[in-house]
Motif scaffolding. Sequence first.
Motif, PDB file in Angstrom:
ATOM      1  N   GLY A  81      35.134  45.072  35.481  1.00 19.28           N
ATOM      2  CA  GLY A  81      36.256  45.700  34.790  1.00 19.28           C
ATOM      3  C   GLY A  81      37.286  44.673  34.391  1.00 19.28           C
ATOM      4  N   PRO A  82      38.332  45.098  33.674  1.00 17.20           N
ATOM      5  CA  PRO A  82      39.367  44.160  33.258  1.00 17.20           C
ATOM      6  C   PRO A  82      40.198  43.700  34.449  1.00 17.20           C
ATOM      7  CG  PRO A  82      40.031  46.387  32.737  1.00 17.20           C
ATOM      8  CD  PRO A  82      38.626  46.479  33.255  1.00 17.20           C
ATOM      9  N   ALA A  83      40.874  42.581  34.272  1.00 20.70           N
ATOM     10  CA  ALA A  83      41.769  42.040  35.300  1.00 20.70           C
ATOM     11  C   ALA A  83      43.107  41.725  34.642  1.00 20.70           C
ATOM     12  CB  ALA A  83      41.165  40.805  35.951  1.00 20.70           C
ATOM     13  N   PRO A  84      43.893  42.755  34.323  1.00 20.88           N
ATOM     14  CA  PRO A  84      45.156  42.512  33.618  1.00 20.88           C
ATOM     15  C   PRO A  84      46.133  41.683  34.448  1.00 20.88           C
ATOM     16  CG  PRO A  84      45.013  44.785  34.367  1.00 20.88           C
ATOM     17  CD  PRO A  84      43.674  44.187  34.598  1.00 20.88           C
ATOM     18  N   ASN A  85      46.911  40.878  33.750  1.00 21.83           N
ATOM     19  CA  ASN A  85      47.934  40.039  34.371  1.00 21.83           C
ATOM     20  C   ASN A  85      49.300  40.650  34.105  1.00 21.83           C
ATOM     21  OD1 ASN A  85      48.944  37.603  35.681  1.00 21.83           O
ATOM     22  ND2 ASN A  85      49.687  37.032  33.643  1.00 21.83           N
ATOM     23  N   VAL A  86      50.068  40.890  35.151  1.00 26.77           N
ATOM     24  CA  VAL A  86      51.384  41.522  35.043  1.00 26.77           C
ATOM     25  C   VAL A  86      52.457  40.520  35.436  1.00 26.77           C
ATOM     26  CG1 VAL A  86      52.875  43.386  35.847  1.00 26.77           C
ATOM     27  CG2 VAL A  86      50.421  43.800  35.546  1.00 26.77           C
ATOM     28  N   VAL A 120      52.310  42.826  30.348  1.00 28.79           N
ATOM     29  CA  VAL A 120      50.955  42.961  30.869  1.00 28.79           C
ATOM     30  C   VAL A 120      50.000  42.461  29.792  1.00 28.79           C
ATOM     31  CG1 VAL A 120      50.810  45.390  30.128  1.00 28.79           C
ATOM     32  CG2 VAL A 120      49.191  44.502  31.813  1.00 28.79           C
ATOM     33  N   THR A 121      49.073  41.606  30.183  1.00 29.27           N
ATOM     34  CA  THR A 121      48.086  41.058  29.247  1.00 29.27           C
ATOM     35  C   THR A 121      46.688  41.207  29.842  1.00 29.27           C
ATOM     36  OG1 THR A 121      48.337  38.835  30.167  1.00 29.27           O
ATOM     37  CG2 THR A 121      49.705  39.399  28.261  1.00 29.27           C
ATOM     38  N   SER A 122      45.709  41.281  28.958  1.00 32.50           N
ATOM     39  CA  SER A 122      44.315  41.334  29.383  1.00 32.50           C
ATOM     40  C   SER A 122      43.474  40.633  28.337  1.00 32.50           C
ATOM     41  CB  SER A 122      43.853  42.785  29.547  1.00 32.50           C
ATOM     42  OG  SER A 122      42.472  42.847  29.857  1.00 32.50           O
ATOM     43  N   SER A 123      42.547  39.813  28.779  1.00 31.37           N
ATOM     44  CA  SER A 123      41.669  39.098  27.865  1.00 31.37           C
ATOM     45  C   SER A 123      40.249  39.127  28.422  1.00 31.37           C
ATOM     46  CB  SER A 123      42.135  37.657  27.686  1.00 31.37           C
ATOM     47  OG  SER A 123      41.292  36.950  26.802  1.00 31.37           O
ATOM     48  N   ARG A 124      39.305  39.547  27.577  1.00 29.77           N
ATOM     49  CA  ARG A 124      37.916  39.642  28.011  1.00 29.77           C
ATOM     50  C   ARG A 124      37.000  39.090  26.930  1.00 29.77           C
ATOM     51  NH1 ARG A 124      36.557  45.530  30.322  1.00 29.77           N
ATOM     52  NH2 ARG A 124      35.075  44.300  31.520  1.00 29.77           N
TER      53      ARG A 124
END
Length: 578
Positions: free
Chosen positions: A375-380, A398-402
């Motif tokens: 799954g995603p691992a968003p950065n807060v 909050v950012t998410s990159s996949r």
Amino acid sequence: MTTKLLALHSIGLKSVVGTPILAVFLFSACVLSAQPIPSPGLVIGSANTAFADPPVPRPDTVPCVVQLFSNVAFNNFSPKFFTFHPPVGCQGPWAKVVLSADFSVQAGRQFDRTAEIWIGGVNVYFGTTSEPSHSVARSWHVERDLTDYTALFNTTQNGRVDLGNLVNATFTSTLFGTAELQFYPLAHNNGNGAAPTTADLVLPLAPDPTGGTTFLNTTSDSLSKTFSLPTNVERAFLDVVAQSQAGDEFWYTCVPNDVAGELQSCGSTGFRESEVSIDGQPAGVAPVYPWIYTGGIDPFLWRPIPGVQTLNFVPYRVDLTPFAGVLSNGQSHTVSVNVFNANSGFSTTATLLLFQDHGAQVVTGQVTQNMIGAGPAPNVVENLNKDASGNITGTVTVTSSRQFTVAGFVNTSHGSVRTNVDQSISFSNIQSFNITNTAFVQNITQRTKISSETKTQGGGDNPRAFQQSFEWPLDLDFSFNINPNGTGSQTTTIKQQYLSEESGHAGPGADSFRSISNTVTPSDTLVFDANFNITGSTGQQSAQTYFSHDSTGGCFSRTITAAAGVLTSIADGKGCQQ
């Protein structure tokens, strides 16, 4: 600390530092004729719902029309049922199949509502409705290209319409709907008689044989369906719609749980994403578009121009072709969708499209690479400051990159076919706050970027490649201010976009492309008295620009503008001029 009036839906402003407020937006109850309203075209000076979206392109042939339902009144929460029969004397395959529907709502007082149409349990339309005003009834037209779903229409099917609506002494407006399917015959007489390639099976993930969505309250909730599939699946796709509702309606305004209280916001951060799995294994990702409904934040924002896709959602298509060999192994398979960070929640549906190998009853194959992960691992990142007076300034991000590859092969009657799906998804939601005893300012900059490429080799064909990219920018600036005399104002400015590019290469002379750009930009200021009753609206204006072109030479360009709740201009074709 001041009042936060964001995440205000429809007729009630829903929170004022824990104290409910019933600001009525100047709606009034009235008794009107229970007759549906016709759907007119764009008219300058009109307050009726207006949008720049083009109709679905049609072939030159004369369609065979099948009426699904006509002038149905929606004034309760009971589904309305109908029976679909294939067009008489108009046997497929067809060049194109188009859903054409008209909806209307009486003048009065009513929330925006969710509308869905199902045939054989398959969702063929999903959208929301326009809100009326006390003096303006609204009507609108929607269309959807259903050619890919052609296999669904070869036999008699049960049909269902869900448009739950409450009508009583307070909520006075009944909604009406009419819909038909248009079947365009092949044009054999002009050399364009080749039938489009469409799915052999169209399978719903609906919980009921007649249709219906599944409501996902948390990340662990799922929409799931177990299938016994044919043993010759060569390609597979999943169309997904996850509609934000209730506590998630304004998910792009949400913040981490630990600061949700002091920021007067919903929790679970401003990031949501749909995940697709097969038999519990990750199989694809369907990012969530930030739709805003006509009662959202400030209803005057959307008069008369609604937000991007508000009345007609576009499903997100996930390519599951690398799993074709697995799906064909003769065992039962469970396809599931869940929404990461769902926080009560998402109304969700999905449709499985399968293409079979017509030259073989059994194919074999397997997945050779799957890098999607769990799954995603968003950065807060929280960068907030609170002074001695309790004033809060700062940002929450909050950012998410996949990036991932899914690959597989299937041994078909025409050789081994290998498919690689490479996808990258980047998401960012940056919110800045300035909260005092007399002001609440929340500015949101959200970006979703999706890039995917599917490469197919083997099977006796030239190598094929299909690229697709999306950008879904959302800028939302919100400010609520209280004056020394206790009166107040709420100003909202929004820029909402849907940008897509796709191109295909299937050998020499077989290149194709399509580009779409859809932008809506409303703004408005609500004025309140000292008791938080709305006393007026100032500076209301909005605009929409829609542009599309493709490799067939087709081009559509339209810009419309509105002010003070009425359409002020229509400009066609400028973007198509060479």
